[in-house]
Motif scaffolding. Structure first.
Motif, PDB file in Angstrom:
ATOM      1  N   ARG A  93      13.207   9.182  -8.117  1.00 17.82           N
ATOM      2  CA  ARG A  93      13.559  10.281  -7.207  1.00 17.82           C
ATOM      3  C   ARG A  93      12.658  10.273  -5.984  1.00 17.82           C
ATOM      4  O   ARG A  93      11.481   9.945  -6.084  1.00 17.82           O
ATOM      5  CB  ARG A  93      13.310  11.639  -7.873  1.00 17.82           C
ATOM      6  N   GLY A  94      13.194  10.754  -4.878  1.00 16.97           N
ATOM      7  CA  GLY A  94      12.369  10.964  -3.687  1.00 16.97           C
ATOM      8  C   GLY A  94      13.074  11.925  -2.759  1.00 16.97           C
ATOM      9  O   GLY A  94      14.281  11.812  -2.545  1.00 16.97           O
ATOM     10  N   ARG A  95      12.314  12.871  -2.227  1.00 20.32           N
ATOM     11  CA  ARG A  95      12.876  13.891  -1.349  1.00 20.32           C
ATOM     12  C   ARG A  95      12.294  13.707   0.051  1.00 20.32           C
ATOM     13  O   ARG A  95      11.101  13.469   0.210  1.00 20.32           O
ATOM     14  CB  ARG A  95      12.492  15.261  -1.928  1.00 20.32           C
ATOM     15  N   VAL A  96      13.140  13.879   1.045  1.00 20.05           N
ATOM     16  CA  VAL A  96      12.748  13.592   2.425  1.00 20.05           C
ATOM     17  C   VAL A  96      12.018  14.785   3.035  1.00 20.05           C
ATOM     18  O   VAL A  96      12.553  15.903   3.054  1.00 20.05           O
ATOM     19  CB  VAL A  96      13.980  13.237   3.279  1.00 20.05           C
ATOM     20  N   LEU A  97      10.818  14.548   3.540  1.00 16.69           N
ATOM     21  CA  LEU A  97      10.061  15.560   4.286  1.00 16.69           C
ATOM     22  C   LEU A  97      10.266  15.325   5.786  1.00 16.69           C
ATOM     23  O   LEU A  97      10.499  14.196   6.211  1.00 16.69           O
ATOM     24  CB  LEU A  97       8.567  15.442   3.983  1.00 16.69           C
TER      25      LEU A  97
ATOM     26  N   SER B 200       0.815  -1.233   0.000  1.00 15.08           N
ATOM     27  CA  SER B 200       0.000   0.000   0.000  1.00 15.08           C
ATOM     28  C   SER B 200       0.837   1.267   0.000  1.00 15.08           C
ATOM     29  O   SER B 200       0.304   2.352  -0.210  1.00 15.08           O
ATOM     30  CB  SER B 200      -0.961   0.027   1.197  1.00 15.08           C
ATOM     31  N   THR B 201       2.130   1.170   0.257  1.00 20.48           N
ATOM     32  CA  THR B 201       2.957   2.376   0.351  1.00 20.48           C
ATOM     33  C   THR B 201       4.022   2.428  -0.748  1.00 20.48           C
ATOM     34  O   THR B 201       5.063   3.046  -0.577  1.00 20.48           O
ATOM     35  CB  THR B 201       3.613   2.481   1.745  1.00 20.48           C
ATOM     36  N   ILE B 202       3.740   1.775  -1.874  1.00 17.55           N
ATOM     37  CA  ILE B 202       4.631   1.876  -3.028  1.00 17.55           C
ATOM     38  C   ILE B 202       4.231   3.106  -3.837  1.00 17.55           C
ATOM     39  O   ILE B 202       3.070   3.266  -4.210  1.00 17.55           O
ATOM     40  CB  ILE B 202       4.574   0.591  -3.879  1.00 17.55           C
ATOM     41  N   ASP B 203       5.206   3.967  -4.065  1.00 16.36           N
ATOM     42  CA  ASP B 203       4.971   5.241  -4.742  1.00 16.36           C
ATOM     43  C   ASP B 203       5.752   5.296  -6.036  1.00 16.36           C
ATOM     44  O   ASP B 203       6.806   4.686  -6.162  1.00 16.36           O
ATOM     45  CB  ASP B 203       5.530   6.390  -3.907  1.00 16.36           C
ATOM     46  N   VAL B 204       5.264   6.118  -6.939  1.00 16.67           N
ATOM     47  CA  VAL B 204       6.037   6.372  -8.137  1.00 16.67           C
ATOM     48  C   VAL B 204       7.059   7.484  -7.839  1.00 16.67           C
ATOM     49  O   VAL B 204       6.855   8.310  -6.932  1.00 16.67           O
ATOM     50  CB  VAL B 204       5.109   6.748  -9.304  1.00 16.67           C
ATOM     51  N   SER B 205       8.138   7.445  -8.561  1.00 14.43           N
ATOM     52  CA  SER B 205       9.188   8.463  -8.466  1.00 14.43           C
ATOM     53  C   SER B 205       8.609   9.868  -8.380  1.00 14.43           C
ATOM     54  O   SER B 205       7.670  10.203  -9.103  1.00 14.43           O
ATOM     55  CB  SER B 205      10.066   8.358  -9.719  1.00 14.43           C
ATOM     56  N   GLY B 206       9.184  10.683  -7.511  1.00 14.90           N
ATOM     57  CA  GLY B 206       8.727  12.060  -7.379  1.00 14.90           C
ATOM     58  C   GLY B 206       7.885  12.278  -6.137  1.00 14.90           C
ATOM     59  O   GLY B 206       7.819  13.392  -5.620  1.00 14.90           O
TER      60      GLY B 206
ATOM     61  N   ALA C  62       7.509   3.741   3.085  1.00 17.78           N
ATOM     62  CA  ALA C  62       7.636   4.171   1.681  1.00 17.78           C
ATOM     63  C   ALA C  62       8.572   3.262   0.890  1.00 17.78           C
ATOM     64  O   ALA C  62       9.615   2.833   1.391  1.00 17.78           O
ATOM     65  CB  ALA C  62       8.170   5.602   1.591  1.00 17.78           C
ATOM     66  N   THR C  63       8.175   2.987  -0.339  1.00 11.02           N
ATOM     67  CA  THR C  63       9.029   2.336  -1.336  1.00 11.02           C
ATOM     68  C   THR C  63       8.781   3.081  -2.642  1.00 11.02           C
ATOM     69  O   THR C  63       7.626   3.275  -3.018  1.00 11.02           O
ATOM     70  CB  THR C  63       8.654   0.850  -1.509  1.00 11.02           C
ATOM     71  N   SER C  64       9.842   3.538  -3.304  1.00 14.73           N
ATOM     72  CA  SER C  64       9.668   4.301  -4.555  1.00 14.73           C
ATOM     73  C   SER C  64      10.120   3.474  -5.756  1.00 14.73           C
ATOM     74  O   SER C  64      11.126   2.779  -5.681  1.00 14.73           O
ATOM     75  CB  SER C  64      10.507   5.582  -4.520  1.00 14.73           C
ATOM     76  N   VAL C  65       9.367   3.590  -6.858  1.00 12.67           N
ATOM     77  CA  VAL C  65       9.785   2.938  -8.100  1.00 12.67           C
ATOM     78  C   VAL C  65       9.821   3.963  -9.232  1.00 12.67           C
ATOM     79  O   VAL C  65       9.074   4.948  -9.223  1.00 12.67           O
ATOM     80  CB  VAL C  65       8.856   1.771  -8.511  1.00 12.67           C
ATOM     81  N   SER C  66      10.680   3.710 -10.212  1.00  9.76           N
ATOM     82  CA  SER C  66      10.705   4.560 -11.399  1.00  9.76           C
ATOM     83  C   SER C  66       9.464   4.266 -12.237  1.00  9.76           C
ATOM     84  O   SER C  66       8.942   3.149 -12.217  1.00  9.76           O
ATOM     85  CB  SER C  66      11.987   4.315 -12.193  1.00  9.76           C
TER      86      SER C  66
END
Lengths: 439, 439
Positions: free
Chosen positions: B427-431, B171-177, B263-267
């Motif tokens: 890409r991913g930026r830390v908040l 549920s916490t897989i995100d696209v780049s950005g 969080a897990t980010s994918v291109s």
């Protein structure tokens, strides 16, 4: 209280039914004669067909909206609607199914249009599972298993601070009745330095409470412990089938994987939190010397009323017992009071890092063993890691499960002054390993 | 070979494009100006709109069927169709987009009806993830991390027999950005006997290859190693964000949980196996003394051609670097040749117990560090557990990630005689951590 004790239904089989009296009204997804799966409510020996009831105009307003979403082919949308939809539906159902229902004559005339004989129906997984998380909150189980590995120090230092859990496999969650094929995999024979490939020789069950998640949280927004109960849509029984020999070899350092992912079984009926309200109780006090939960896991009301008093049972039926006409044999009697953490604590912990919970997510409690030998929720514990065989009335013994063995989980809630309710069954029978892969 | 080297497109920006020349043609899901997300193909600086192409009658027969399923709001149905659909679509796209396309004039006249400027588009997660499994096949990473815990015995006895993996959170897989909020949780400060609650102080990235699963297997039917490649739908970059302090405290005995599930980010672009065919290579020989894979994990052709030669890169951009106008700094250069197990071995292992893989399941490879200090795929390794600070061109140092830091993963395939292709970015930026929960 006495009013509730006397709640009777004109559906005669519901009155005194061990699982599904009028006080329960659990939801499930069923089909009959291969028609489309749809939502229904268990009442005695029947399933109340929600789609048929909606079409017949039996519900109005909020109850109709709730019934329409619960009539779908999965309960995810209904779970998402939360407590108000559950209350509206239950109120509507009480009015229709109570002994003095104004519509009784009309409903009786509808016969099997409305009430399907449960034993003729197929029951399906009640919701599409998004993510499945298995916890480890049964402290006696954690102690018993820990002792097998670390006799002097069974519980790891984090256990009394962290509601330990791990992600499980969602694609292999089955509804009760689906057979369980013995898995193949790698195991390290005792004394060997290299693993072998083949069918698991130490197949086991795990007695767990299943928790269906309701509305859930937006990403990044933790669910406070005081609001956690609002995100629970219902409860079921869950069997976390486990291949102990695969598990022992594979689980370091990242946890159980193929030893669990071959099958997880759940009971088909979702028992709603409202039906369980009379069986809420205080969380048992922590033993002297145990730390208090960290503030994000502590809520006074949850400590007073957030635990559950549900009796849990494991039964075993072997091929030989079947052949001899013997009934399934009870091999454990336990209780949800063996949970070191409440369900609300599990929800608050799971989301505290911002992880989003979604309608249809499923939690397992972890194995709920009691403190005594006759309350162990897995064969690993009953047989002390395979060292003491369990004797059965058929003259057989078991250390782990054999092909053809069937495990049946049951749950019952009883309290003076309230009608008892039950969860129905969670059954699964072991099939031989696939020969192709066993080579 | 030379024919392929010369493959040029009339989409000028594709020729010599570092990521998306005509030889690549990766699939993704995009939207423009808030319209409905739909499938597209990256070509140079543009996205080829598959729905628009279908509506304009640019495809016929098998290519049309494939393009229609790839034009949907998620690629799951396309993934399910396997290699034949991918081939049909790629053939159709080559015909349309090649320099000498018979339809070139018509397509050019369609302009932005057909080719959307990529920098104006929003990219979405390309498929609904059913189950997400994270492996641990980067042997240098396993060695580096193992050394931090067990200097004399870094690799556990199962590592060279079992492609170690565990279930992750879907549920916490995100696209780049998508930004990455620093998680809150329990940690055990050095020397303390009781945990504290608060924001993670040891936030890290992990450089991984992502693998999208295609057709998948029926329950109970293992995928033989020789057929495993047919179940891979494509590849991406994956950042398995990790909170090392949460991880150290929570992970025993059941593995990582909240330390990863935030969080897990994918291109966004799915690079198809056909585009990677020229970059296949032999699996590097196992070091002398290592065991051979068990038979279910061994296939001669997979050993010869089942590995991948993909260059992987990690870049870091801090707030101060941004303020000083500095570019992102490369902090690691590694390769998929650091995988101890092939993708086919991961697929065969995952299904050998009968676990069903489904279209849209996602695998992570595990962190792909190389053997040298400048090839480490996580800060845990770069800084040796936080002991050696990384120096940055801005004059700053890092042991773990600070708020505002951005991690950029890149991948590139190069081989003499073939056009290079790339994966785009992850890409991913830390908040900053959520204040509410940090209390």
């Amino acid at each position: 209280m006495s009013a509730q004790t006397e709640l009777r239904s004109w559906v005669e089989s519901a009155n005194g039914h061990p699982d599904f009296p009028l006080a329960n009204l659990p939801l499930g997804v069923f089909s009959l004669d291969g028609d489309a799966p749809r939502g229904g409510v268990a009442i005695g020996d029947y399933i109340f067909d929600l789609a048929a009831a909606c079409d017949a105009g039996l519900f109005a307003d909020a109850a109709l909206e709730a019934a329409r979403s619960a009539a779908a082919s999965s309960l995810n949308a209904f779970f998402a609607r939360g407590a108000s939809a559950r209350l509206a539906l239950r109120t509507g159902l009480y009015e229709l199914l109570g002994e003095h229902s104004a519509q009784r004559t009309r409903l009786q005339a509808m016969g099997e249009m409305l009430l399907k004989p449960m034993n003729q129906c197929q029951l399906h997984l009640p919701a599409r599972v998004g993510d499945y998380t298995d916890f480890y909150v049964g402290i006696h189980h954690a102690n018993n298993v820990g002792k097998l590995f670390r006799p002097d120090n069974p519980l790891l230092p984090n256990y009394k601070y962290v509601p330990i859990g791990y992600h499980g496999r969602a694609s292999t969650i089955d509804v009760s009745g689906a057979p369980v094929r013995r898995p193949n995999g790698q195991t390290l024979p005792a004394g060997a330095s290299e693993p072998v490939f083949g069918a698991s020789k130490r197949l086991d069950y795990e007695l767990e409470l299943g928790i269906w998640i309701g509305p859930g949280n937006a990403r990044g927004e933790a669910i406070p412990i005081g609001e956690a109960a609002a995100h629970v849509a219902g409860f079921c029984l869950l069997n976390d089938w486990s291949a102990r020999d695969l598990q022992a070899w594979e689980y370091q350092p990242l946890g159980p994987f193929l030893s669990k992912s071959f099958a997880t079984s759940v009971s088909p009926w979702v028992v709603l939190p409202e039906a369980l309200a009379p069986f809420r109780c205080a969380q048992p006090p922590r033993p002297a010397g145990d730390p208090q939960p960290l503030p994000y896991l502590f809520d006074e009301r949850d400590q007073q009323l957030g635990a559950l008093d549900i009796e849990l049972e494991v039964l075993l039926l072997t091929e030989a017992m079947r052949a001899q006409g013997l009934p399934a044999q009870r091999i454990a009697l336990s209780s949800t009071q063996n949970m070191y953490w409440t369900v609300a604590q599990m929800v608050a912990h799971h989301s505290v890092n911002g992880c989003s919970l979604q309608p249809g997510d499923l939690f397992g409690s972890g194995t709920l063993s009691g403190p005594s030998a006759d309350s162990c929720g897995s064969l690993l514990e009953v047989t002390e890691g395979g060292k003491r065989a369990l004797e059965l009335p058929s003259g057989e013994t078991r250390t782990f499960l054999e092909d053809g063995d069937e495990i049946i989980l049951k749950a019952r809630c009883r309290r003076e002054g309230y009608p008892s309710i039950g969860f129905g069954e969670c059954r699964g029978r072991v099939l031989p390993a696939s020969a192709a892969a066993a080579r």
